[in-house]
Structure formats: structure tokens, C-alpha cells
Scaffold this motif. Structure first.
Motif, PDB file in Angstrom:
ATOM      1  N   GLU A 114     102.363  66.034  55.418  1.00 55.79           N
ATOM      2  CA  GLU A 114     102.842  65.728  56.763  1.00 55.79           C
ATOM      3  C   GLU A 114     102.183  66.595  57.827  1.00 55.79           C
ATOM      4  O   GLU A 114     102.768  66.853  58.873  1.00 55.79           O
ATOM      5  N   ASN A 115     100.948  67.042  57.574  1.00 54.70           N
ATOM      6  CA  ASN A 115     100.166  67.755  58.587  1.00 54.70           C
ATOM      7  C   ASN A 115      99.631  66.784  59.624  1.00 54.70           C
ATOM      8  O   ASN A 115      99.238  67.189  60.709  1.00 54.70           O
ATOM      9  N   SER A 116      99.589  65.509  59.266  1.00 52.64           N
ATOM     10  CA  SER A 116      99.175  64.457  60.185  1.00 52.64           C
ATOM     11  C   SER A 116     100.180  63.315  60.049  1.00 52.64           C
ATOM     12  O   SER A 116     101.040  63.342  59.181  1.00 52.64           O
ATOM     13  N   ALA A 117     100.037  62.317  60.898  1.00 49.22           N
ATOM     14  CA  ALA A 117     100.922  61.159  60.810  1.00 49.22           C
ATOM     15  C   ALA A 117     100.695  60.460  59.471  1.00 49.22           C
ATOM     16  O   ALA A 117      99.579  60.463  58.943  1.00 49.22           O
ATOM     17  N   PHE A 118     101.731  59.840  58.940  1.00 49.01           N
ATOM     18  CA  PHE A 118     101.602  59.126  57.679  1.00 49.01           C
ATOM     19  C   PHE A 118     100.524  58.057  57.788  1.00 49.01           C
ATOM     20  O   PHE A 118      99.725  57.877  56.872  1.00 49.01           O
ATOM     21  N   SER A 119     100.497  57.334  58.922  1.00 46.73           N
ATOM     22  CA  SER A 119      99.509  56.264  59.086  1.00 46.73           C
ATOM     23  C   SER A 119      98.082  56.802  59.059  1.00 46.73           C
ATOM     24  O   SER A 119      97.183  56.154  58.521  1.00 46.73           O
ATOM     25  N   GLU A 130      80.815  53.042  59.931  1.00 43.32           N
ATOM     26  CA  GLU A 130      80.989  52.326  61.195  1.00 43.32           C
ATOM     27  C   GLU A 130      82.184  51.377  61.107  1.00 43.32           C
ATOM     28  O   GLU A 130      82.968  51.280  62.055  1.00 43.32           O
ATOM     29  N   LYS A 131      82.331  50.693  59.972  1.00 41.77           N
ATOM     30  CA  LYS A 131      83.486  49.809  59.778  1.00 41.77           C
ATOM     31  C   LYS A 131      84.787  50.596  59.899  1.00 41.77           C
ATOM     32  O   LYS A 131      85.731  50.161  60.559  1.00 41.77           O
ATOM     33  N   ALA A 132      84.829  51.744  59.244  1.00 44.26           N
ATOM     34  CA  ALA A 132      86.042  52.563  59.265  1.00 44.26           C
ATOM     35  C   ALA A 132      86.376  53.000  60.685  1.00 44.26           C
ATOM     36  O   ALA A 132      87.530  52.897  61.124  1.00 44.26           O
ATOM     37  N   ILE A 133      85.375  53.463  61.409  1.00 43.56           N
ATOM     38  CA  ILE A 133      85.609  53.953  62.775  1.00 43.56           C
ATOM     39  C   ILE A 133      86.085  52.823  63.678  1.00 43.56           C
ATOM     40  O   ILE A 133      87.060  52.978  64.426  1.00 43.56           O
ATOM     41  N   ILE A 134      85.431  51.667  63.600  1.00 38.08           N
ATOM     42  CA  ILE A 134      85.822  50.570  64.496  1.00 38.08           C
ATOM     43  C   ILE A 134      87.199  50.014  64.130  1.00 38.08           C
ATOM     44  O   ILE A 134      87.971  49.645  65.006  1.00 38.08           O
ATOM     45  N   LEU A 135      87.528  49.992  62.850  1.00 34.49           N
ATOM     46  CA  LEU A 135      88.873  49.548  62.455  1.00 34.49           C
ATOM     47  C   LEU A 135      89.941  50.466  63.039  1.00 34.49           C
ATOM     48  O   LEU A 135      90.962  49.995  63.552  1.00 34.49           O
ATOM     49  N   LEU A 136      89.713  51.753  62.948  1.00 37.91           N
ATOM     50  CA  LEU A 136      90.674  52.712  63.498  1.00 37.91           C
ATOM     51  C   LEU A 136      90.777  52.548  65.018  1.00 37.91           C
ATOM     52  O   LEU A 136      91.870  52.576  65.585  1.00 37.91           O
ATOM     53  N   TRP A 137      89.641  52.375  65.667  1.00 37.55           N
ATOM     54  CA  TRP A 137      89.629  52.214  67.122  1.00 37.55           C
ATOM     55  C   TRP A 137      90.344  50.929  67.523  1.00 37.55           C
ATOM     56  O   TRP A 137      91.145  50.920  68.469  1.00 37.55           O
ATOM     57  N   LEU A 138      90.082  49.836  66.799  1.00 38.97           N
ATOM     58  CA  LEU A 138      90.764  48.570  67.087  1.00 38.97           C
ATOM     59  C   LEU A 138      92.268  48.669  66.856  1.00 38.97           C
ATOM     60  O   LEU A 138      93.037  47.931  67.459  1.00 38.97           O
ATOM     61  N   GLU A 164      93.901  51.097  67.765  1.00 34.98           N
ATOM     62  CA  GLU A 164      94.319  51.962  68.873  1.00 34.98           C
ATOM     63  C   GLU A 164      94.632  53.391  68.458  1.00 34.98           C
ATOM     64  O   GLU A 164      95.520  54.044  69.012  1.00 34.98           O
ATOM     65  N   LYS A 165      93.907  53.884  67.470  1.00 36.89           N
ATOM     66  CA  LYS A 165      94.036  55.284  67.085  1.00 36.89           C
ATOM     67  C   LYS A 165      93.273  56.130  68.101  1.00 36.89           C
ATOM     68  O   LYS A 165      92.239  55.717  68.627  1.00 36.89           O
TER      69      LYS A 165
END
Length: 165
Positions: free
Chosen positions: A56-61, A119-127, A129-130
Motif C-alpha cells: 500500500e505504498n501506492s494506490a492499489f490500481s 509505449e502501449k503501457a504508457i498510453i494505456l495509463l495515460w488514456l 487518466e493516470k
């Protein structure tokens, strides 16, 4: 130490709350429904195995994204799992029923499928709204690097989308 049944109930509750994350990752990293189901199960298994180490050092998501993305990226080594061409699921497919199956969404996911795994990982997270901080934490890069990569990824996606239309 909590009883195992409490841990299991807590885990299931958290997974149900954030299962959209897993569906998105499976949709982008697996090339057909059968492979999406296999990847989904593998991600759930890895999340369960890793759950005791979640501090729990970061959000579960955020933690869930990290485990799910690492699992998906690892699965690329297995033959026939990597998404080479987006196959839009049928309308009745629950894993994507929450996403609008418009032509624009199809083109976007086709373009995303042509990006490299990071790149896929980054754009998925950005989409999803992280924040840049959450993306940096999940991927393991600096916030500045997230910013730079997103600018490049968006430009690359714009080119890919233009070619696909």
C-alpha cells in the motif's frame, strides 16, 4: 496476520473494482478472444501471487497496473499471444462492451497495437487518466521521461492514425 478468508475477500473486492484495467491490457496485448481470456487468467494469477507483497505504498490500481503490464509484457515471449492486428470483439463480448466500438476507437486501438510494449503501457495509463507521477511509478521511469515519451507517443499515434484512415 489476517485470516486467509479475509485476504481472499479483500482481493476479490479490489479486483472487481478495478477489473477494467485488466480488460484494457488484455485487449491491447492479446490478439484474439481466446488469448485475451488466457492473459486475463494469467494476470489474475500473478496478482494473487503478488498480493501478499502489496504494501500500500501506492494506490492499489497503480500496483495492479504494474503487475498486469509486467505479466502481459512477459507473455509476449509466448508464441501467438502478442497483438499483431486488432480484432474488434463481437458486440456481445463483455470484456469490451464498456468501450464504444465506434470506428474511431477501432482505429485508435489499431494504432496502439503498432506501438512497442512500453509505449502501449504508457498510453494505456495515460488514456486511463493516470497522473504522470502514477505512470512513472508504474513503468519505473522518471516523471520527465513520461512527459517526453507521451509527446513522442502522441505524435507517433497521430501518424499511425492518419495512415489507417
Amino acid at each position: 496476520m489476517r485470516p486467509a478468508i479475509e485476504t481472499e475477500k479483500e482481493f476479490i473486492s479490489r479486483i472487481e473494482k478495478h477489473q477494467g484495467i485488466i480488460h484494457k491490457i488484455c485487449f491491447v496485448y492479446a490478439k484474439n478472444e481466446s488469448n485475451r481470456e488466457d492473459l486475463y487468467q494469467e494476470i489474475i494469477l500473478q496478482l494473487w501471487k503478488s498480493y501478499p507483497s502489496f504494501k500500500e505504498n501506492s494506490a492499489f490500481s497503480t500496483w495492479m497496473y504494474r503487475v498486469a503490464l509486467n505479466t502481459a509484457i512477459t507473455q509476449i515471449k509466448k508464441p501467438n499471444l502478442l497483438l499483431l492486428h486488432v480484432e474488434m470483439p463481437s458486440v456481445g463480448d463483455d470484456s469490451i462492451s464498456r468501450m464504444e466500438a465506434s470506428e474511431d476507437v477501432k482505429v485508435l486501438y489499431e494504432a496502439i497495437s503498432q506501438l512497442n510494449k512500453i509505449e502501449k503501457a504508457i498510453i494505456l495509463l495515460w488514456l486511463d487518466e493516470k497522473s504522470y507521477e502514477e505512470i512513472a511509478d508504474t513503468i519505473g521511469i522518471s516523471i520527465k521521461n513520461v512527459s517526453v515519451k507521451l509527446v513522442r507517443i502522441k505524435a507517433k499515434l497521430a501518424q499511425l492514425i492518419q495512415k489507417l484512415q
